[in-house]
Design a protein around this motif. Structure first.
Motif, PDB file in Angstrom:
ATOM      1  N   VAL A  67       0.847  -1.201   0.000  1.00 22.04           N
ATOM      2  CA  VAL A  67       0.000   0.000   0.000  1.00 22.04           C
ATOM      3  C   VAL A  67       0.881   1.248   0.000  1.00 22.04           C
ATOM      4  O   VAL A  67       0.572   2.242  -0.670  1.00 22.04           O
ATOM      5  CB  VAL A  67      -0.950   0.003   1.207  1.00 22.04           C
ATOM      6  N   LYS A  69       3.779   1.496  -1.339  1.00 17.50           N
ATOM      7  CA  LYS A  69       4.320   1.654  -2.695  1.00 17.50           C
ATOM      8  C   LYS A  69       3.301   2.344  -3.605  1.00 17.50           C
ATOM      9  O   LYS A  69       3.669   3.122  -4.502  1.00 17.50           O
ATOM     10  CB  LYS A  69       4.728   0.290  -3.262  1.00 17.50           C
ATOM     11  N   GLU A  70       2.019   2.069  -3.375  1.00 15.02           N
ATOM     12  CA  GLU A  70       0.991   2.776  -4.156  1.00 15.02           C
ATOM     13  C   GLU A  70       0.983   4.260  -3.803  1.00 15.02           C
ATOM     14  O   GLU A  70       0.806   5.116  -4.677  1.00 15.02           O
ATOM     15  CB  GLU A  70      -0.385   2.154  -3.913  1.00 15.02           C
ATOM     16  N   ALA A  73       3.737   5.826  -5.577  1.00 16.75           N
ATOM     17  CA  ALA A  73       3.385   6.004  -6.989  1.00 16.75           C
ATOM     18  C   ALA A  73       2.560   7.281  -7.174  1.00 16.75           C
ATOM     19  O   ALA A  73       2.715   7.991  -8.176  1.00 16.75           O
ATOM     20  CB  ALA A  73       2.604   4.797  -7.498  1.00 16.75           C
ATOM     21  N   CYS A  74       1.701   7.578  -6.206  1.00 16.49           N
ATOM     22  CA  CYS A  74       0.920   8.824  -6.252  1.00 16.49           C
ATOM     23  C   CYS A  74       1.841  10.034  -6.177  1.00 16.49           C
ATOM     24  O   CYS A  74       1.683  11.000  -6.936  1.00 16.49           O
ATOM     25  CB  CYS A  74      -0.071   8.878  -5.093  1.00 16.49           C
ATOM     26  N   CYS A  77       3.657  10.448  -9.374  1.00 16.07           N
ATOM     27  CA  CYS A  77       2.739  10.955 -10.394  1.00 16.07           C
ATOM     28  C   CYS A  77       2.647  12.483 -10.320  1.00 16.07           C
ATOM     29  O   CYS A  77       2.565  13.163 -11.349  1.00 16.07           O
ATOM     30  CB  CYS A  77       1.359  10.326 -10.193  1.00 16.07           C
ATOM     31  N   GLY A  90      -3.888   1.880 -11.229  1.00 14.62           N
ATOM     32  CA  GLY A  90      -2.628   1.779 -10.497  1.00 14.62           C
ATOM     33  C   GLY A  90      -2.719   1.751  -8.989  1.00 14.62           C
ATOM     34  O   GLY A  90      -1.690   1.662  -8.316  1.00 14.62           O
ATOM     35  N   LEU A  91      -3.942   1.801  -8.422  1.00 17.24           N
ATOM     36  CA  LEU A  91      -4.076   1.813  -6.953  1.00 17.24           C
ATOM     37  C   LEU A  91      -5.104   0.780  -6.482  1.00 17.24           C
ATOM     38  O   LEU A  91      -6.027   1.090  -5.726  1.00 17.24           O
ATOM     39  CB  LEU A  91      -4.501   3.217  -6.465  1.00 17.24           C
ATOM     40  N   THR A  94      -5.204   0.233  -2.459  1.00 17.33           N
ATOM     41  CA  THR A  94      -5.751   1.397  -1.767  1.00 17.33           C
ATOM     42  C   THR A  94      -7.253   1.482  -1.975  1.00 17.33           C
ATOM     43  O   THR A  94      -8.020   1.739  -1.033  1.00 17.33           O
ATOM     44  CB  THR A  94      -5.075   2.690  -2.276  1.00 17.33           C
ATOM     45  N   SER A  95      -7.708   1.258  -3.200  1.00 21.20           N
ATOM     46  CA  SER A  95      -9.146   1.295  -3.494  1.00 21.20           C
ATOM     47  C   SER A  95      -9.904   0.241  -2.692  1.00 21.20           C
ATOM     48  O   SER A  95     -10.992   0.500  -2.172  1.00 21.20           O
ATOM     49  CB  SER A  95      -9.388   1.071  -4.991  1.00 21.20           C
ATOM     50  N   SER A 103      -7.628   6.503  -8.265  1.00 18.37           N
ATOM     51  CA  SER A 103      -6.645   6.108  -9.276  1.00 18.37           C
ATOM     52  C   SER A 103      -5.591   7.190  -9.419  1.00 18.37           C
ATOM     53  O   SER A 103      -5.747   8.325  -8.964  1.00 18.37           O
ATOM     54  CB  SER A 103      -7.330   5.877 -10.626  1.00 18.37           C
ATOM     55  N   LEU A 104      -4.493   6.823 -10.086  1.00 22.24           N
ATOM     56  CA  LEU A 104      -3.451   7.796 -10.374  1.00 22.24           C
ATOM     57  C   LEU A 104      -3.960   8.885 -11.306  1.00 22.24           C
ATOM     58  O   LEU A 104      -3.464  10.019 -11.279  1.00 22.24           O
ATOM     59  CB  LEU A 104      -2.240   7.093 -11.006  1.00 22.24           C
TER      60      LEU A 104
END
Length: 297
Positions: A67, A69-70, A73-74, A77, A90-91, A94-95, A103-104
């Motif tokens: 999580v 790492k997500e 990624a945000c 972004c 990409g998430l 988290t979702s 999402s991203l």
């Protein structure tokens, strides 16, 4: 408003502090990344994704790491003009955890709103509620080893420098010195009862610079301030534009070739750009290009 004590803040943010410690000590993430990840999650809680952090308590280290790492990624972004967004957003973890679609792409479209909000939480909340943990983890004991406890450590009475800051997007942070539980005034609380709210939502404290667009015009097609005002208020609301500063006229053509425009909010910046680096508009047959203002000084 009555002053409150550091211990009260820590008690209220017990869950946030527990997750922060897991990121820092169990997953061994860099302190700067832990601060940014937590600030992102806390910002999400404030803008319509409640209970993000409580859902992370008790997760296994591998799952929490996934999580996190997500979240990274945000953050990545937000640093890029043209991020690569995987199919599906990409998430997924988290979702699933927050039981809401996210999402991203959302971060890309709301890029400057997210940056301003996360920066606000980072500087007004995170550095306060995690300050003692950061002081103790980053302080060096007499043998040169990193401390892992949470009691007062040597050399922790001053402000703390965090490796990784200044950050290219989120700027610098100042972690306050250990307070020894002295009463302090904190702007983001109305009280510490069951109903705790923000007296100022994240991103309300941004500078005009963060809400400013840089506009450019075509040589030979003079654009007036009135045309700029009409274009943007018509498309984005009567109160969307606060100030327009037209550039000095070009000597050869006797017309301004650029202008800066201060908007009512960072959200309007995102509305204008819609995820693009440059947005193109047209009024009375004349083109106007708009991008986010960047202070390069």
């Amino acid at each position: 408003m009555m002053p409150i004590r550091e211990s009260q803040i820590h008690l209220f943010h017990k869950v946030d502090r527990e997750v922060f410690c897991c990121l820092l000590l169990k997953l061994s993430l860099e302190p700067s990344q832990c601060l940014l990840i937590m600030s992102l999650w806390l910002w999400l809680e404030n803008v319509g994704y409640p209970n993000v952090v409580p859902q992370l308590v008790g997760l296994s280290s591998p799952l929490l790491n996934a999580v996190a790492k997500e979240a990274q990624a945000c953050l990545k972004c937000l640093e890029e003009d043209n991020p690569r967004i995987p199919k599906g957003g990409g998430l997924p973890l988290t979702s699933t955890l927050i039981e809401k679609d996210i999402s991203l792409q959302l971060f890309h479209l709301k890029r400057f709103t997210a940056i301003a909000g996360i920066k606000s939480v980072l500087n007004n909340v995170s550095v306060r509620i995690f300050s003692d943990i950061l002081h103790n983890v980053l302080s060096i004991n007499n043998n040169g080893a990193v401390r892992s406890g949470f009691g007062p450590g040597p050399g922790t009475n001053g402000s703390l420098s965090i490796p990784g800051f200044p950050h290219p997007v989120f700027g610098n942070v100042t972690v306050p010195p250990l307070s020894h539980d002295l009463p302090v005034e904190l702007w983001w609380y109305d009280d510490l009862d069951d109903n705790v709210s923000w007296s100022s939502r994240p991103s309300d404290d941004v500078r005009d610079e963060d809400k400013t667009m840089f506009l450019t015009f075509s040589r030979g097609f003079p654009v007036t301030e009135e045309e700029v005002l009409h274009l943007f208020t018509t498309n984005f609301g009567d109160s969307s534009v606060r100030v327009i500063n037209m550039g000095e006229p070009d000597a050869a053509n006797e017309q301004p070739l650029f202008a800066t425009m201060v908007l009512d909010s960072v959200a309007t910046v995102d509305e204008i750009l819609m995820g693009k680096r440059i947005a193109k508009f047209k009024i009375n047959g004349k083109h106007i290009w708009a991008r986010k203002y960047e202070n390069r000084v």
